[in-house]
Design an enzyme around this catalytic site. Structure first.
Site, PDB file in Angstrom:
ATOM      1  N   ARG A 139      -0.741  -8.851  13.288  1.00 42.40           N
ATOM      2  CA  ARG A 139      -1.324  -7.798  12.432  1.00 42.40           C
ATOM      3  C   ARG A 139      -2.080  -8.420  11.255  1.00 42.40           C
ATOM      4  NH1 ARG A 139       3.955  -5.017  11.186  1.00 42.40           N
ATOM      5  NH2 ARG A 139       2.826  -3.611   9.804  1.00 42.40           N
TER       6      ARG A 139
ATOM      7  N   LYS B  60       0.825  -1.230   0.000  1.00 41.29           N
ATOM      8  CA  LYS B  60       0.000   0.000   0.000  1.00 41.29           C
ATOM      9  C   LYS B  60       0.847   1.263   0.000  1.00 41.29           C
ATOM     10  CE  LYS B  60      -2.021  -0.414   3.990  1.00 41.29           C
ATOM     11  NZ  LYS B  60      -1.565  -1.549   4.716  1.00 41.29           N
TER      12      LYS B  60
ATOM     13  N   ARG C 138      11.977  -5.551   5.841  1.00 43.09           N
ATOM     14  CA  ARG C 138      11.729  -4.134   5.564  1.00 43.09           C
ATOM     15  C   ARG C 138      12.507  -3.239   6.534  1.00 43.09           C
ATOM     16  NH1 ARG C 138       5.704  -1.698   5.453  1.00 43.09           N
ATOM     17  NH2 ARG C 138       5.642  -2.305   7.653  1.00 43.09           N
TER      18      ARG C 138
ATOM     19  N   ARG D 118      -9.868   1.182   8.722  1.00 37.72           N
ATOM     20  CA  ARG D 118      -9.376  -0.157   9.019  1.00 37.72           C
ATOM     21  C   ARG D 118     -10.428  -1.001   9.732  1.00 37.72           C
ATOM     22  NH1 ARG D 118      -3.559   1.019   9.101  1.00 37.72           N
ATOM     23  NH2 ARG D 118      -2.356  -0.880   9.411  1.00 37.72           N
TER      24      ARG D 118
ATOM     25  N   ARG E 133      10.958  -0.994  11.759  1.00 40.49           N
ATOM     26  CA  ARG E 133       9.786  -0.624  12.535  1.00 40.49           C
ATOM     27  C   ARG E 133       9.622  -1.575  13.710  1.00 40.49           C
ATOM     28  NH1 ARG E 133       4.761   0.531   8.497  1.00 40.49           N
ATOM     29  NH2 ARG E 133       3.724  -0.545  10.210  1.00 40.49           N
TER      30      ARG E 133
HETATM   31  P1  AMP Z   1       0.575   1.066   9.013  1.00 42.33           P
HETATM   32  O1  AMP Z   1       1.767   1.932   8.779  1.00 42.33           O
HETATM   33  O2  AMP Z   1      -0.587   1.422   8.126  1.00 42.33           O
HETATM   34  O3  AMP Z   1       0.922  -0.401   8.953  1.00 42.33           O
HETATM   35  O4  AMP Z   1       0.077   1.373  10.507  1.00 42.33           O
HETATM   36  C1  AMP Z   1       0.906   1.102  11.612  1.00 42.33           C
HETATM   37  C2  AMP Z   1       0.092   0.993  12.894  1.00 42.33           C
HETATM   38  O5  AMP Z   1      -0.561   2.250  13.161  1.00 42.33           O
HETATM   39  C3  AMP Z   1      -1.034  -0.025  12.868  1.00 42.33           C
HETATM   40  O6  AMP Z   1      -0.582  -1.351  13.133  1.00 42.33           O
HETATM   41  C4  AMP Z   1      -1.939   0.518  13.985  1.00 42.33           C
HETATM   42  O7  AMP Z   1      -1.401   0.260  15.254  1.00 42.33           O
HETATM   43  C5  AMP Z   1      -1.850   2.028  13.744  1.00 42.33           C
HETATM   44  N1  AMP Z   1      -2.876   2.488  12.790  1.00 42.33           N
HETATM   45  C6  AMP Z   1      -2.679   3.006  11.529  1.00 42.33           C
HETATM   46  N2  AMP Z   1      -3.839   3.307  10.937  1.00 42.33           N
HETATM   47  C7  AMP Z   1      -4.814   2.963  11.817  1.00 42.33           C
HETATM   48  C8  AMP Z   1      -6.239   3.004  11.784  1.00 42.33           C
HETATM   49  N3  AMP Z   1      -6.899   3.450  10.706  1.00 42.33           N
HETATM   50  N4  AMP Z   1      -6.914   2.552  12.880  1.00 42.33           N
HETATM   51  C9  AMP Z   1      -6.274   2.113  13.967  1.00 42.33           C
HETATM   52  N5  AMP Z   1      -4.929   2.017  14.069  1.00 42.33           N
HETATM   53  C10 AMP Z   1      -4.193   2.448  13.002  1.00 42.33           C
END
Ligand code: AMP
Length: 215
Positions: free
Chosen positions: A171, A13, A127, A88, A160
């Site tokens: 996740r 993404k 990553r 999400r 990360r």
């Molecule tokens: P990502 O970079 O999109 O993988 O997001 C990293 C982390 O941020 C996720 O595993 C969640 O802990 C938090 N996060 C990001 N977007 C959301 C969302 N829309 N709702 C809840 N938690 C989020």
């Protein structure tokens, strides 16, 4: 152009959202990046979100909706934007619908990038990201220099906290449980497209362009 890009963690993404954002000159809104920046800066939001993110859990919906409302009502979003990582959950999608109506935005296009779990786990374990400009590296396919300094901005390249094998599996499960139901939600709303995320970055990009250009 208003696009929602969703897909399991590691499906690609972020990479594709950056490409689309440059191509169509619309902002890339990554809720994960907004939260990680807040953690790094030590803001109130960062203090609340830090442990939740590291554990691979979801930040509460009301906090997320506040972040999105503040971001998509800014001037640079008038002509469109690409949402990466939001919504999400079904409640987030419902709240976004209300916001959409309130702001009188045009129709959105929803794309889901799909890739098999084993490929995703492999990508995420390897990553690395620049903590300043968020450029993605991969120890196997796009390795950083030995000094782990970003070639673009001289920032530190780090792993990360949520890219550990255990957290990645959690996740992925969370994605199936909370986010995958959005497929049916957006199918009912029309304009939902699946993208094959197992192809090269270029091939995925072309598949996305083809859909967006027919809009
Ligand atoms: P990502 O970079 O999109 O993988 O997001 C990293 C982390 O941020 C996720 O595993 C969640 O802990 C938090 N996060 C990001 N977007 C959301 C969302 N829309 N709702 C809840 N938690 C989020």
């Amino acid at each position: 152009m208003h696009v929602i890009l969703f897909g399991a963690p590691g499906a690609g993404k972020g990479t594709q959202a950056k490409i689309i954002s440059n191509h169509y000159h619309i902002p890339h809104i990554s809720t994960g990046e907004i939260l990680r920046n807040a953690v790094r800066e030590g803001t109130e939001l960062g203090k609340t979100a830090g442990e939740i993110i590291a554990a691979g859990h979801l930040v509460p919906d009301d906090i997320m909706l506040g972040i999105i409302r503040e971001r998509i009502t800014r001037e640079d979003c008038h002509k469109g934007f690409i949402l990466d990582g939001f919504p999400r959950t079904i409640p987030q999608a419902e709240s976004l619908d209300h916001l959409w109506e309130e702001l009188n935005f045009p129709e959105l296009v929803c794309l889901e990038i799909i890739a098999p779990d084993d490929a995703i786990i492999n990508r995420l374990i390897n990553r690395r990201i620049c903590e300043i400009c968020h450029t993605d590296y991969n120890l196997i396919t796009n390795p950083p220099d030995a000094d782990m300094i970003c070639k673009k901005c001289n920032g530190r390249i780090v792993q990360r906290k949520d890219d550990t094998r255990k957290t990645i599996k959690d996740r992925l499960n969370l994605y199936q449980r909370e986010t995958a139901p959005l497929r049916d939600y957006y199918k009912d709303h029309g304009h939902f497209y699946k993208i094959n995320g197992s192809q090269s970055i270029d091939a995925v990009k072309s598949e996305i362009y083809k859909i967006l250009e027919n809009k």
